[in-house]
Design a protein around this motif. Structure first.
Motif, PDB file in Angstrom:
ATOM      1  N   THR A  35       0.816  -1.223   0.000  1.00  0.00           N
ATOM      2  CA  THR A  35       0.000   0.000   0.000  1.00  0.00           C
ATOM      3  C   THR A  35       0.845   1.267   0.000  1.00  0.00           C
ATOM      4  O   THR A  35       0.297   2.369  -0.010  1.00  0.00           O
ATOM      5  CB  THR A  35      -0.955   0.014   1.202  1.00  0.00           C
ATOM      6  OG1 THR A  35      -0.184  -0.062   2.409  1.00  0.00           O
ATOM      7  CG2 THR A  35      -1.951  -1.121   1.131  1.00  0.00           C
ATOM      8  N   GLY A  36       2.166   1.110   0.041  1.00  0.00           N
ATOM      9  CA  GLY A  36       3.047   2.276  -0.008  1.00  0.00           C
ATOM     10  C   GLY A  36       3.204   2.989   1.316  1.00  0.00           C
ATOM     11  O   GLY A  36       3.717   4.101   1.377  1.00  0.00           O
ATOM     12  N   ARG A  37       2.793   2.374   2.393  1.00  0.00           N
ATOM     13  CA  ARG A  37       2.943   2.971   3.728  1.00  0.00           C
ATOM     14  C   ARG A  37       4.288   2.532   4.294  1.00  0.00           C
ATOM     15  O   ARG A  37       4.575   1.347   4.345  1.00  0.00           O
ATOM     16  CB  ARG A  37       1.821   2.540   4.640  1.00  0.00           C
ATOM     17  CG  ARG A  37       0.467   2.860   4.074  1.00  0.00           C
ATOM     18  CD  ARG A  37      -0.543   3.045   5.160  1.00  0.00           C
ATOM     19  NE  ARG A  37      -1.889   3.165   4.632  1.00  0.00           N
ATOM     20  CZ  ARG A  37      -2.402   4.286   4.158  1.00  0.00           C
ATOM     21  NH1 ARG A  37      -1.694   5.383   4.138  1.00  0.00           N
ATOM     22  NH2 ARG A  37      -3.637   4.310   3.703  1.00  0.00           N
ATOM     23  N   VAL A  38       5.063   3.483   4.711  1.00  0.00           N
ATOM     24  CA  VAL A  38       6.424   3.242   5.205  1.00  0.00           C
ATOM     25  C   VAL A  38       7.150   2.173   4.386  1.00  0.00           C
ATOM     26  O   VAL A  38       7.580   1.160   4.914  1.00  0.00           O
ATOM     27  CB  VAL A  38       6.464   2.937   6.726  1.00  0.00           C
ATOM     28  CG1 VAL A  38       6.119   4.157   7.546  1.00  0.00           C
ATOM     29  CG2 VAL A  38       5.589   1.772   7.127  1.00  0.00           C
ATOM     30  N   PRO A  39       7.289   2.404   3.093  1.00  0.00           N
ATOM     31  CA  PRO A  39       7.851   1.357   2.227  1.00  0.00           C
ATOM     32  C   PRO A  39       9.290   0.991   2.566  1.00  0.00           C
ATOM     33  O   PRO A  39       9.659  -0.188   2.451  1.00  0.00           O
ATOM     34  CB  PRO A  39       7.743   1.955   0.823  1.00  0.00           C
ATOM     35  CG  PRO A  39       7.637   3.422   1.025  1.00  0.00           C
ATOM     36  CD  PRO A  39       6.961   3.616   2.350  1.00  0.00           C
ATOM     37  N   ARG A  40      10.084   1.949   2.987  1.00  0.00           N
ATOM     38  CA  ARG A  40      11.478   1.625   3.293  1.00  0.00           C
ATOM     39  C   ARG A  40      11.579   0.767   4.541  1.00  0.00           C
ATOM     40  O   ARG A  40      12.307  -0.225   4.577  1.00  0.00           O
ATOM     41  CB  ARG A  40      12.293   2.907   3.413  1.00  0.00           C
ATOM     42  CG  ARG A  40      12.418   3.594   2.041  1.00  0.00           C
ATOM     43  CD  ARG A  40      12.911   4.993   2.098  1.00  0.00           C
ATOM     44  NE  ARG A  40      14.185   5.090   2.778  1.00  0.00           N
ATOM     45  CZ  ARG A  40      14.747   6.246   3.094  1.00  0.00           C
ATOM     46  NH1 ARG A  40      14.156   7.381   2.790  1.00  0.00           N
ATOM     47  NH2 ARG A  40      15.904   6.289   3.707  1.00  0.00           N
ATOM     48  N   LEU A  41      10.827   1.115   5.562  1.00  0.00           N
ATOM     49  CA  LEU A  41      10.832   0.317   6.788  1.00  0.00           C
ATOM     50  C   LEU A  41      10.246  -1.069   6.543  1.00  0.00           C
ATOM     51  O   LEU A  41      10.810  -2.076   6.983  1.00  0.00           O
ATOM     52  CB  LEU A  41      10.045   1.034   7.897  1.00  0.00           C
ATOM     53  CG  LEU A  41       9.892   0.259   9.205  1.00  0.00           C
ATOM     54  CD1 LEU A  41      11.252  -0.006   9.838  1.00  0.00           C
ATOM     55  CD2 LEU A  41       8.988   1.026  10.164  1.00  0.00           C
ATOM     56  N   SER A  42       9.134  -1.126   5.830  1.00  0.00           N
ATOM     57  CA  SER A  42       8.507  -2.438   5.592  1.00  0.00           C
ATOM     58  C   SER A  42       9.402  -3.324   4.733  1.00  0.00           C
ATOM     59  O   SER A  42       9.504  -4.532   4.986  1.00  0.00           O
ATOM     60  CB  SER A  42       7.121  -2.275   4.966  1.00  0.00           C
ATOM     61  OG  SER A  42       7.174  -1.553   3.769  1.00  0.00           O
ATOM     62  N   ALA A  43      10.089  -2.766   3.762  1.00  0.00           N
ATOM     63  CA  ALA A  43      11.015  -3.557   2.946  1.00  0.00           C
ATOM     64  C   ALA A  43      12.172  -4.075   3.795  1.00  0.00           C
ATOM     65  O   ALA A  43      12.615  -5.224   3.632  1.00  0.00           O
ATOM     66  CB  ALA A  43      11.543  -2.723   1.780  1.00  0.00           C
ATOM     67  N   THR A  44      12.632  -3.267   4.726  1.00  0.00           N
ATOM     68  CA  THR A  44      13.723  -3.680   5.606  1.00  0.00           C
ATOM     69  C   THR A  44      13.270  -4.796   6.546  1.00  0.00           C
ATOM     70  O   THR A  44      14.001  -5.760   6.777  1.00  0.00           O
ATOM     71  CB  THR A  44      14.247  -2.471   6.401  1.00  0.00           C
ATOM     72  OG1 THR A  44      14.644  -1.446   5.468  1.00  0.00           O
ATOM     73  CG2 THR A  44      15.423  -2.835   7.272  1.00  0.00           C
ATOM     74  N   VAL A  45      12.052  -4.691   7.079  1.00  0.00           N
ATOM     75  CA  VAL A  45      11.506  -5.746   7.940  1.00  0.00           C
ATOM     76  C   VAL A  45      11.379  -7.050   7.155  1.00  0.00           C
ATOM     77  O   VAL A  45      11.740  -8.125   7.642  1.00  0.00           O
ATOM     78  CB  VAL A  45      10.144  -5.324   8.543  1.00  0.00           C
ATOM     79  CG1 VAL A  45       9.433  -6.507   9.194  1.00  0.00           C
ATOM     80  CG2 VAL A  45      10.336  -4.195   9.542  1.00  0.00           C
ATOM     81  N   LEU A  46      10.873  -6.953   5.927  1.00  0.00           N
ATOM     82  CA  LEU A  46      10.734  -8.156   5.099  1.00  0.00           C
ATOM     83  C   LEU A  46      12.096  -8.773   4.792  1.00  0.00           C
ATOM     84  O   LEU A  46      12.247  -9.998   4.810  1.00  0.00           O
ATOM     85  CB  LEU A  46       9.975  -7.835   3.813  1.00  0.00           C
ATOM     86  CG  LEU A  46       8.492  -7.515   4.006  1.00  0.00           C
ATOM     87  CD1 LEU A  46       7.885  -7.009   2.693  1.00  0.00           C
ATOM     88  CD2 LEU A  46       7.738  -8.718   4.534  1.00  0.00           C
TER      89      LEU A  46
END
Length: 176
Positions: free
Chosen positions: A78-89
């Motif tokens: 959904t494009g919400r905090v994409p950098r953080l979510s990509a790092t968590v993944l």
């Protein structure tokens, strides 16, 4: 936002939604695979963060990992905090890959080949997540802004010092 980003994030995230749901549906199977990795990683994590309570039960760890993957994938898609979510993944993908695709332990050539392919696929996805984790969409990142602010402060401090020296000279000249 470009059409590439509109498509790429949900596509990248879809693997983690499916994987997280699968892990929740088949927790016991995943926990059996995760046990070897958990037995090695949990003590290291406990040493690194001595005051933090880290679960040791593989079932709990699988559920936490699955939940993190589903939530972070939804945020990325959904494009919400994409950098953080990509790092968590990216962080969740490493133990998942090590536990789920240990091709080096396989003796059957066909099984070894299949596990190696899945391992390399996950490594490729990891590369995509690392790119997504640093993508600033053309906007300056936090590190750049911090360096810029520090540079501005140094420049301002030099100017203040220069002005203070000039004022001190003028004051001294007026006294004499």
């Amino acid at each position: 936002m470009t059409i590439t980003r509109l498509l790429a994030r949900p596509l990248l995230a879809s693997m983690f939604v499916a994987g997280g749901v699968n892990a929740l549906r088949n927790t016991e199977v995943h926990a059996a695979k995760a046990k070897k990795v958990a037995d090695r990683v949990v003590p290291l994590a406990q040493q690194a963060a001595p005051g933090v309570s880290i679960p040791t039960d593989p079932v709990t760890l699988v559920r936490i990992n699955a939940g993190a993957q589903i939530l972070a994938a939804a945020a990325l898609a959904t494009g919400r905090v994409p950098r953080l979510s990509a790092t968590v993944l990216a962080a969740s993908l490493v133990p998942t890959t090590l536990a789920g695709h240990p091709f080096w332990e396989e003796t059957d050539p066909q099984a070894k080949s299949a596990q190696r392919l899945q391992f390399v696929k996950n490594a490729s996805v990891l590369g995509g997540l690392l790119l997504a984790g640093v993508d600033t969409e053309g906007k300056p990142g936090l590190a750049w802004r911090a360096r810029r602010a520090a540079s501005d402060v140094r420049r301002e401090a030099k100017q203040v010092a220069k002005d203070a020296r000039r004022e001190a000279k003028l004051a001294k000249a007026q006294l004499t």
